[in-house]
Design a protein around this motif. Structure first.
Motif, PDB file in Angstrom:
ATOM      1  N   ASN A 193       0.836  -1.117  -0.113  1.00 21.67           N
ATOM      2  CA  ASN A 193       0.070  -0.608  -0.112  1.00 21.67           C
ATOM      3  C   ASN A 193       1.125   1.448  -0.149  1.00 21.67           C
ATOM      4  O   ASN A 193       0.296   2.474   0.372  1.00 21.67           O
ATOM      5  N   GLU A 194       2.288   1.011  -0.439  1.00 18.63           N
ATOM      6  CA  GLU A 194       2.798   2.232  -0.698  1.00 18.63           C
ATOM      7  C   GLU A 194       2.637   2.881  -1.864  1.00 18.63           C
ATOM      8  O   GLU A 194       2.996   2.300  -2.558  1.00 18.63           O
ATOM      9  N   LYS A 195       2.434   3.759  -1.770  1.00  8.65           N
ATOM     10  CA  LYS A 195       2.692   4.559  -3.130  1.00  8.65           C
ATOM     11  C   LYS A 195       3.003   5.222  -4.369  1.00  8.65           C
ATOM     12  O   LYS A 195       2.735   5.408  -5.343  1.00  8.65           O
ATOM     13  N   SER A 196       3.863   5.631  -3.295  1.00 14.75           N
ATOM     14  CA  SER A 196       5.012   6.069  -4.346  1.00 14.75           C
ATOM     15  C   SER A 196       5.751   4.696  -5.213  1.00 14.75           C
ATOM     16  O   SER A 196       5.998   5.204  -6.125  1.00 14.75           O
ATOM     17  N   LYS A 197       5.258   3.316  -4.478  1.00 13.65           N
ATOM     18  CA  LYS A 197       5.909   2.413  -5.693  1.00 13.65           C
ATOM     19  C   LYS A 197       5.174   2.690  -6.986  1.00 13.65           C
ATOM     20  O   LYS A 197       5.256   2.344  -7.716  1.00 13.65           O
ATOM     21  N   LEU A 198       3.751   3.409  -7.107  1.00 10.33           N
ATOM     22  CA  LEU A 198       3.047   3.357  -8.284  1.00 10.33           C
ATOM     23  C   LEU A 198       4.067   4.412  -9.313  1.00 10.33           C
ATOM     24  O   LEU A 198       3.388   4.132 -10.800  1.00 10.33           O
TER      25      LEU A 198
END
Length: 198
Positions: free
Chosen positions: A92-97
């Motif tokens: 759920n780490e948005k930076s991965k997107l």
């Protein structure tokens, strides 16, 4: 050389659980290469597909040694960035997107090597790298580029594996032409060539 010796590169998948799937085998890259890919991915904070491309192109450049940095890229991928999307689902780490969009591979590769040429990406499923190669040849023959690195990259992905499983398209054994069992074995890897006008 493995083909001549009759040795298959299909093996058991060890980096995710395949028990829910109809198959647990695929064409995997070696553990040593995977470690190099993961190191590049972590050091540069990029998707493993970009890192796999970078490692392959690095080896190509060591062999060919181009005399210019005005190198164009023509890259094919079916699922480039999917590992980052999977990572987001699990953490759920948005930076991965930020590493998910497939075009990001072009930027990652260009930034790593400092390539100054044109950049093209093809994402038309299994023919993506073939299209990249064809387009690279067009760039050379039309005189729009003097040097083009062409090829593609797709790492193994649990999501893609699950997708082919839902289609019931996989072979539980090592597939073979005209074999008794129908179905395919998925694979991963990256291959690049350098085209130039000589």
């Amino acid at each position: 050389s493995k083909i001549k010796e009759g040795i298959s590169s299909i093996s058991e998948i060890t980096y995710f659980d395949t028990t829910p799937f109809m198959s647990g085998v695929a064409g995997n890259i070696s553990v040593g290469i995977w470690k190099e890919v993961m190191q590049i991915s972590q050091d540069r904070d990029i998707d493993v597909s970009s890192a796999l491309s970078i490692l392959s192109i690095k080896k190509l450049i060591e062999d060919v040694r181009p005399e210019t940095d005005k190198i164009s890229l023509s890259v094919g991928t079916c699922n480039g960035g999917i590992a980052s999307l999977e990572n987001f689902f699990y953490t759920n780490e948005k930076s991965k997107l930020l590493n998910y969009p497939i075009y990001k591979q072009l930027n990652d590769i260009s930034n790593y090597f400092g390539f100054q040429g044109k950049k093209y990406l093809f994402n038309n499923a299994c023919s993506a790298s073939g299209m990249a190669l064809s387009y690279g040849a067009d760039l050379i023959s039309s005189g729009r580029s003097e040097v083009v690195i062409v090829g593609g990259s797709d790492p193994m992905s649990k999501m893609v594996f699950a997708g082919f499983n839902s289609l019931k398209a996989m072979n539980s054994d090592i597939c073979e032409p005209y074999g008794k069992k129908i179905g395919l074995n998925l694979g991963e890897g990256a291959t690049y060539f350098m085209l130039e006008n000589i």
